[in-house]
Structures are given as C-alpha cells and as structure tokens.
Write a protein that holds these residues in place. Sequence first.
Motif, mmCIF file in Angstrom:
data_model
loop_
_atom_site.group_PDB
_atom_site.id
_atom_site.type_symbol
_atom_site.label_atom_id
_atom_site.label_comp_id
_atom_site.label_asym_id
_atom_site.label_seq_id
_atom_site.Cartn_x
_atom_site.Cartn_y
_atom_site.Cartn_z
ATOM 1 N N ALA A 76 0.826 -1.208 0.000
ATOM 2 C CA ALA A 76 0.000 0.000 0.000
ATOM 3 C C ALA A 76 0.861 1.259 0.000
ATOM 4 O O ALA A 76 0.519 2.259 -0.640
ATOM 5 N N SER A 77 1.996 1.205 0.700
ATOM 6 C CA SER A 77 2.899 2.363 0.754
ATOM 7 C C SER A 77 3.497 2.649 -0.614
ATOM 8 O O SER A 77 3.599 3.815 -1.031
ATOM 9 N N PHE A 78 3.904 1.607 -1.339
ATOM 10 C CA PHE A 78 4.454 1.786 -2.682
ATOM 11 C C PHE A 78 3.384 2.317 -3.624
ATOM 12 O O PHE A 78 3.653 3.166 -4.478
ATOM 13 N N GLN A 79 2.165 1.801 -3.487
ATOM 14 C CA GLN A 79 1.082 2.257 -4.361
ATOM 15 C C GLN A 79 0.781 3.735 -4.166
ATOM 16 O O GLN A 79 0.482 4.444 -5.132
ATOM 17 N N LYS A 80 0.860 4.224 -2.930
ATOM 18 C CA LYS A 80 0.552 5.630 -2.649
ATOM 19 C C LYS A 80 1.435 6.573 -3.446
ATOM 20 O O LYS A 80 1.028 7.684 -3.803
ATOM 21 N N LEU A 81 2.670 6.144 -3.743
ATOM 22 C CA LEU A 81 3.612 6.991 -4.471
ATOM 23 C C LEU A 81 3.722 6.601 -5.943
ATOM 24 O O LEU A 81 4.648 7.037 -6.632
ATOM 25 N N GLY A 82 2.807 5.760 -6.423
ATOM 26 C CA GLY A 82 2.760 5.435 -7.836
ATOM 27 C C GLY A 82 3.721 4.362 -8.288
ATOM 28 O O GLY A 82 3.928 4.187 -9.498
ATOM 29 N N HIS A 83 4.325 3.618 -7.353
ATOM 30 C CA HIS A 83 5.238 2.541 -7.726
ATOM 31 C C HIS A 83 4.454 1.272 -8.075
ATOM 32 O O HIS A 83 3.233 1.198 -7.887
#
Length: 372
Positions: A76-83
């Motif tokens: 979820a943390s990676f998704q928040k920054l578009g990764h």
Amino acid sequence: MTKTSDRMRALQRIANVESTAKLVTLNDLPDTQVVPTIFPAFNRAIGIGGAPFRVTWLVHGPPASGKSSFAAGLVASFQKLGHYCGYIDAEYTVTKPWFESLGVKIDDVLMHRPYNFEDMVNTVDMWVDGFVEGQRLGDIDSGAGFIIVADTIHKPPCAAEMSVLKDEDKSDPELGKGWGRMRANAISTWVDRITPMVGNHNITMVSLAHEHEVPAKNSFSAPGYRVKGGQALYFEASVRTRITKGEKITEGDGKNKRLIGNVHHILVEKNKIGVPNHKCDFYIGNGDGSMPLGFDTARELVEEAIRCGLIDAKGKTIELPDGTKCNGRNQAYARVRENPAIYNQLYIDTVNSNFFEEPTEPSEDLAPSDEV
C-alpha cells in the motif's frame, strides 16, 4: 601535483583503467532511495525513513504474527507513491476484502499463486525482466520502483519433490530431510541469482518466512527458533526484520470487555542500509470497537510522537499539536483519526524529529483514507 590527484592516479593504476574518469569508487554508487511507509514507527526504526530500493529483505516470525499484513502495508505504501507491486501468494491465503481493509488497491497489484518453486522463480524473473525492459524502453518512468513480495518463500515444493513423492513413502523421515535440503539449496541458489538483479534496479524483494522452535543449542539463527527454508536468506538478506504478535488490545470492563485489536512488534535485526536492532510497533484492529478495521496508524503515530517527546503523556491530559487537550490516550487516538490536518502535521513533525534537519512541508495525502 596535489596529494588528492596522486591518490587518484594510484587508484587508477590499481584498477588498471585508462583514466580517472573510468575509475569507479564507493562514492559512485547510487544513493539509497526509500519509500516512506504507512508505518510511522517503522520509518524511524529502519533508520532511513522508509522501505529501501535495491535490497533483498527477509521478514520472518512465528505463524499468525502479522507478516503478511505488514507486507500488505508495504505494498500500500508503494502504491501511494505510484510505484509498482507484485505479490506471490504461495500460501494461497490472500483475500481481497482483508487486503482492501489494509489499504491495498487490489486492481493495481500483480498476483500469482505458484504450483511449485520453479513456477515462483520464473514468475519473479519475468516480472523483473519486464520492469527493467519497460524502463529501458521508456514505457515505465526511470524513477519508478517495484516491490515484489514472496509469501512465503519456503512454501512451494520443488517440481522434482512433487513428482517423486507421488510414488515414495512420505512417512520416511530421511526422505523428508532430503527434500528439505533440496528446497533450502534451491532458495540459496535463487538468492544468489536475484541479488544482482535487484541491486542494479529500483526493486525491493521482500521474502516472508515462518519460524519453528528448536532447542537453543541447535539454532543457527537466534536462541529458540530457526527460520524455515534454510539459512541463505537469513544470512544474505540486506535487511532482516522479525515480527512477533504482542499484547491484545481490549475495550470495556467486566462482561462488556471485548477484543478490538492487537499490538505487533518489529525488530530490525539486520540492516545494511541503516542501523540494526531498533524496535517499533504497529497495530491492527478488528473493527469491533474504537479501532478501525485494518491498521490503526493514528494510534501508532500518537505513540511515536510520545516517544519522540512531541506529545507530553506524563499526566492524564494529552495536548496535541493543534492545542486540543485530550483526556487520556484513547481520546487522543480518536482525535487524530478524525482530523487529517492533525494527522498530517503530527506525521511531519515526527519525521523531522527522527530524520531531517530541514523542515518538511505537510502533505495532504499522508492521512489514511476511509475508502475501501
């Protein structure tokens, strides 16, 4: 000729290169890039402010300790920054509702459930090759990252093991030991192969592993337990974190007392990109009470702010950064959950207190979303 240039010429001679321009020193290595996670306390404990790129990472712990949930939080943390994200569900236990409650956008995660170890390895290799090729061709932004989670690394049997066990006596203990060694050797070989692939690109490879209890004198890792799947990842991973299940969180008294969540402890045992042996906690609620279903990051943030000295919790009254006075911790948790502005400011203050000298401006997307 200065002493510095003399030194560079000597290094050039040792390295046998034509000019100092072709000389590669430690200073030429890329800086460590990190993704700030949704876990404020973990960002502090790992020492660099978040989950790093270009590392192999082992997350281990007893069964039901919160490893998969923590990995979902990283996704979820990676998704928040578009990764980009990929998840190998070798346990066949991932469910859409639970991962959604943990903040994961389920339509934005590559998913694979492997039949055997070779299937898992081939899938990871395919994903890595596709990501690297996409960046080379410009289809994927050069600054993008890719997190791959293998849950759990030791679960899939080797193809040879599956075919032979159909005809062999499964009760033979020596046979079981032999297949266990084969699986451990396969993991060791794969770790050696995947390490340079991850180390040369913005990839974070997270492997989850169970522990089993052993007598302290027979343990290669730590007294009382050994990580399943051999010791390759235990010794060779750049980052190694152990997760254990902590205290139960309850609400109410007497007959009205009920379980509303759990504390989960993290120990950063090994850390080649920061400082090891730091500890932190995260919290998971069951939705039956004041704690939300999923991660209670507001509770974690308040506790981290108290640890940093940003909030004085010595008395019954707790004063938040906006001047709000709360009667005890539970009221402070609720206030931070309900007010994104307080959450954002407290998050930034905590980050600045732990990592940065220059002040950071608050961002509107730090507070957890209510959307599922």
